[in-house]
Scaffold this active site. Structure first.
Site, mmCIF file in Angstrom:
data_model
loop_
_atom_site.group_PDB
_atom_site.id
_atom_site.type_symbol
_atom_site.label_atom_id
_atom_site.label_comp_id
_atom_site.label_asym_id
_atom_site.label_seq_id
_atom_site.Cartn_x
_atom_site.Cartn_y
_atom_site.Cartn_z
ATOM 1 N N TYR A 330 25.221 -31.682 -16.228
ATOM 2 C CA TYR A 330 25.619 -31.299 -14.871
ATOM 3 C C TYR A 330 26.817 -32.165 -14.464
ATOM 4 O O TYR A 330 26.741 -33.387 -14.492
ATOM 5 C CB TYR A 330 24.428 -31.529 -13.940
ATOM 6 C CG TYR A 330 24.487 -30.915 -12.542
ATOM 7 C CD1 TYR A 330 25.679 -30.560 -11.938
ATOM 8 C CD2 TYR A 330 23.318 -30.714 -11.824
ATOM 9 C CE1 TYR A 330 25.711 -30.008 -10.665
ATOM 10 C CE2 TYR A 330 23.333 -30.159 -10.545
ATOM 11 C CZ TYR A 330 24.535 -29.823 -9.964
ATOM 12 O OH TYR A 330 24.556 -29.285 -8.693
ATOM 13 N N CYS A 331 27.927 -31.519 -14.102
ATOM 14 C CA CYS A 331 29.121 -32.205 -13.600
ATOM 15 C C CYS A 331 29.656 -33.179 -14.651
ATOM 16 O O CYS A 331 29.869 -32.812 -15.787
ATOM 17 C CB CYS A 331 28.806 -32.881 -12.266
ATOM 18 S SG CYS A 331 30.263 -33.512 -11.379
ATOM 19 N N ILE A 332 29.850 -34.456 -14.298
ATOM 20 C CA ILE A 332 30.386 -35.431 -15.248
ATOM 21 C C ILE A 332 29.484 -35.566 -16.462
ATOM 22 O O ILE A 332 29.952 -35.846 -17.578
ATOM 23 C CB ILE A 332 30.587 -36.803 -14.568
ATOM 24 C CG1 ILE A 332 31.229 -37.797 -15.532
ATOM 25 C CG2 ILE A 332 29.277 -37.348 -14.027
ATOM 26 C CD1 ILE A 332 31.520 -39.150 -14.903
#
Length: 601
Positions: A330-332
């Site tokens: 998720y994301c980074i």
């Protein structure tokens, strides 16, 4: 003497009592401000260079195309003067009313007085005319570099929003009405809220968005049953208890971003992605990252990959006895999952069966809105401050992301808290938003310099354990979910990232809404829909969307079906912990509530 006769006296007493409280609070305020730690000046705003570029571009426009500049000025003068004359004519007729108001609807000006009261309407219309004039002037500059233009437009919008009349007590009818109605009590309560926030942030100001006493991690949020089954310096590994008699053979391992805490996926049970996944018959493991202090200063991206990703993957395989897992980032954490997969491909390791990416950027050639904070003036300041502190503080991270939605996350909450004296709402999402984490200094700079500024993953230059990896090395079957109005990881960038990955089995889903609401979108809410397309994930993202099919409802069931196809047959449900894998503590674990340096949040 009747009650009515005594009312002025009571009001005077209340006002005097409130003034006494103001004096006490003012002393607390000065004491709190005295403890403010000096931060690197570059973290307080963009360098003067960007404004000089804007001024130079505007002067160049004046020299090259004076007619256009005059047209802007005359249009602005004409609209302002016309509005002034209309307002004067209404007053001259003895009518206490505002003139016609052609300005667009804006929820900041929801109080009826903005439409009906001549004074407030005059302020509103003149503000809107000024905002339009400034925005138009910036938008029409042609002699400025596109990257500089984006920054100028963004920071100009921030300045324009900051000067809205709603942000000042003397020109905010909601605040003035409440102050009169409460004999100044609302202003005292607002000052108390302001002092509390400054004290809580060591002399800096960050608006409290949610009631911090309304939620307790592990009691009324993050309550899905599970156990911490592994812990090292970087993470706690949580295995969730099954709710079905059988589960798919291949386990799922989720890597949440370490910029925030994992329980965004496990708020209330009805909104919990974690609970939903378990209820679909999957064995689910989730990483809970440590919230680092200065002792983690030297921890870099390689440490997150080695002691985080690779170790968690190995533990899941060992505990389940499976050769392969399905991984989610998720994301980074999705960006870093991509780096890990490219490394594993180079090593000939096939232990990851499929990968899912939530709101993930890996190609930073166009970083979207966050790009305004990725130029050297900011990043140089972050590097100096992080070298001094050993961490990139959650304070700077939270403030930066808040400015991407400043009206929603800064000005409106500040008005309610400091001018209206309202207590922060009991809102779980905003509580989570304020429960941030630090980043290790080395990791933060490697990420900002090497991935964001250098675009090293897309260019094939970012090293993992000393050897560069590239997007083409991500070859496992993958499903990527991006969000249409994401301010942090814009969907076009996510699409372009996936398009460059080496997998021959790619699925791209575009959810409505933003970075959080687009992902935490349970089917029971039937709130946001999503776009799908059977065409290859290639070419321009706009062309993909133009031919995509819109589907009502959450993307979760579609992703669940995708996972089920890649998760093997059903086997008896796995219970966390046994004689060889003892349970360390119940979920959500200790790292999620620990304060850096010891103690509990």
């Amino acid at each position: 003497m009747t009650t009515d006769d005594n009312e002025p006296g009571l009001k005077l007493e209340r006002m005097q009592a409130n003034l006494a409280r103001v004096d006490e609070l003012s002393k607390r305020l000065m004491a709190a401000l005295a403890h403010r730690k000096q931060a690197d000046g570059a973290l307080q705003g963009p360098s003067n260079e960007i404004y000089m570029k804007a001024a130079s571009a505007y002067l160049a426009e004046m020299m090259q195309n004076p007619a256009k500049i005059l047209e802007h000025q005359i249009s602005y003068w004409g609209k302002s003067l016309k509005h002034y004359v209309e307002a004067q004519q209404a007053l001259a007729k003895g009518e206490f009313r505002a003139p016609p108001d052609p300005t667009p609807q804006d929820r900041r000006f929801s109080n009826p007085l903005w439409e009906t009261h001549p004074f407030f309407n005059y302020l509103k219309q003149q503000y809107m005319l000024n905002a339009e004039a400034v925005t138009t002037a910036i938008g029409d500059m042609e002699t400025i570099d596109p990257a500089d233009r984006r920054r100028v437009e963004y920071f100009t919008r921030q300045i324009v929003d900051m000067f809205s009349p709603t942000n000042f007590l003397g020109t905010n009818p909601d605040a003035l009405e409440k102050a009169v109605a409460t004999d100044g009590e609302s202003l005292v309560l607002g000052l108390e809220n302001l002092v509390r926030d400054i004290e809580a942030n060591d002399g800096d100001l960050l608006v409290t968005l949610a009631d911090k006493n309304a939620f307790h991690v592990g009691r009324n949020i993050a309550t899905t049953a599970g156990s911490v089954v592994f812990r090292n310096r970087m993470l706690e590994l949580i295995q969730y208890a099954p709710t079905t008699e059988t589960v798919h053979q291949t386990p799922i391992l989720i890597f949440p971003p370490w910029i925030n805490k994992f329980y965004i996926m496990d708020m209330k049970p009805e909104n919990s992605l974690i609970k939903w996944i378990v209820d679909q018959g999957f064995t689910l493991f989730v990483v809970s990252w440590v919230n680092p202090d200065a002792s983690y200063a030297g921890v870099g991206m390689d440490d997150y990959i080695r002691d985080g990703y690779l170790r968690a993957m190995a533990e899941v395989r060992r505990m389940t006895g499976e050769r392969q897992i399905n991984a989610v980032g998720y994301c980074i954490a999705g960006t870093t999952l991509g780096l890990t997969l490219a490394h594993l491909d180079r090593a000939g390791d096939t232990s990851v069966k499929s990968a899912s990416f939530f709101t993930t950027l890996a190609d930073f050639s166009d970083p979207g809105e966050v790009g305004v904070f990725l130029e050297n003036d900011f990043v140089d300041g972050i590097e100096r401050q992080s070298a001094q502190d050993g961490i990139l503080s959650k304070f700077f991270m939270g403030r930066t992301f808040s400015f991407l939605r400043s009206n929603d996350l800064i000005y409106q909450p500040a008005i309610k808290s400091y001018m209206l004296g309202e207590a922060p709402p009991a809102f779980d999402l905003l509580f989570w938003n304020g429960d941030g984490t630090n980043l290790p200094a080395t990791m933060a700079i490697e990420y900002l310099r090497g991935l964001c500024q250098g675009d090293g993953f897309a260019k094939g230059t970012f090293p993992v354990f000393g050897e560069p990896v590239s997007l083409s090395g991500v070859k496992v079957p993958l499903c990527a979910i991006a969000c249409e109005t994401d301010h942090i990881a814009h969907w076009r960038g996510s699409f372009n990232s996936v398009a460059q990955m080496g997998s021959t089995d790619k699925t791209f889903i575009l959810s409505e809404s933003g970075h959080i609401a687009g992902i935490i979108n349970p089917p029971t809410k039937n709130k946001y829909g999503h776009y799908t397309n059977d065409s290859p994930v290639a070419g321009l993202p706009e062309e993909w969307k133009a031919t995509a099919t819109f589907n009502k409802g959450s993307w979760w069931p579609r992703w669940g079906a995708w996972l089920a196809e890649r998760s093997g047959p059903k086997v008896p449900a796995r219970i966390p912990g046994d004689s060889t894998n003892p349970v360390l503590c119940p979920a959500p674990g200790t790292y999620v509530v620990a304060k850096p340096g010891g103690g509990n949040a």
